[in-house]
Write an enzyme that holds these catalytic residues in place. Structure first.
Site: not given
Length: 215
Positions: A82-83
């Site tokens: 997850v960015k």
């Protein structure tokens, strides 16, 4: 050094993955928009092609919203990372997600202090942007050297992804500095194959062989 492909173009990912060059993929909302496809469909397809980490970015700006999106994103595939943007709310989300065992990639990092904060919050990866610093007259690669020095001094396990890579020199300098990963646009990765002396050498070999066989 690992090579990630910085794109959401599935065909390009397949092309370079077939060469054994893709250790992971990074995407962002702008790259997804270019493809004109459903966000979740694109991420799911990329994850089916690449065994390594695939970064998918949240859109929410508040920690609660980021965490909610992150929990949905990791349901797509086991290799989703997850960015999260480098903000105070982002770090709050990173800390929560880290405690849940969800891997995160903190993006839009422009200082070593930001990278250190992200690592302390529990980020799996940090993404310093070198090209954008170069664009405003700063030395993007100096940031990488600072981050590597700080992380090395304290044995920080957070991996450094050199991002906003604009040309082959960025890749080479990243490797020389010991960066863990460079995430590379496919047009830049294409340039790594090329050198005029290689082309000249091939042409010379072929010309010599043709002259030999036509005697």
């Amino acid at each position: 050094m690992k090579f990630f492909l910085d794109t959401a173009n599935v065909e390009k990912i397949k092309e370079f993955n077939a060469l054994g060059l893709v250790d992971g993929v990074t995407t962002n909302p702008s790259l997804i928009k270019k493809e004109g496809r459903d966000f979740y469909e694109v991420i799911k397809e990329i994850c089916s092609i690449v065994d390594g980490p695939v970064s998918a970015e949240v859109i929410a700006l508040d920690a609660e919203g980021m965490v909610k999106e992150a929990r949905e994103l990791v349901k797509i595939a086991e290799n989703v990372v997850v960015k999260i943007p480098m903000t105070k709310e982002g770090m709050k989300a990173v800390n929560t997600l880290s405690n849940e065992g969800i891997k995160t990639n903190v993006t839009l990092i422009f200082s070593a202090n930001q990278a250190l904060l992200a690592a302390k919050a529990g980020a799996s990866y940090v993404s310093p942007f070198v090209g954008r610093l170069d664009d405003v007259g700063q030395d993007g690669m100096f940031l990488i050297s600072e981050v590597m020095q700080v992380f090395g001094a304290y044995g920080i396990e957070t991996e450094v992804i050199v991002a906003s890579v604009r040309h082959p020199i960025h890749v080479l300098e990243s490797a020389k500095m010991g960066a863990d990963i460079a995430t590379i646009p496919f047009d830049v990765l294409d340039k790594l194959f090329n050198h005029p002396l290689t082309d000249n050498g091939i042409a010379k070999f072929l010309a010599d062989w043709e002259a030999h066989t036509n005697r």
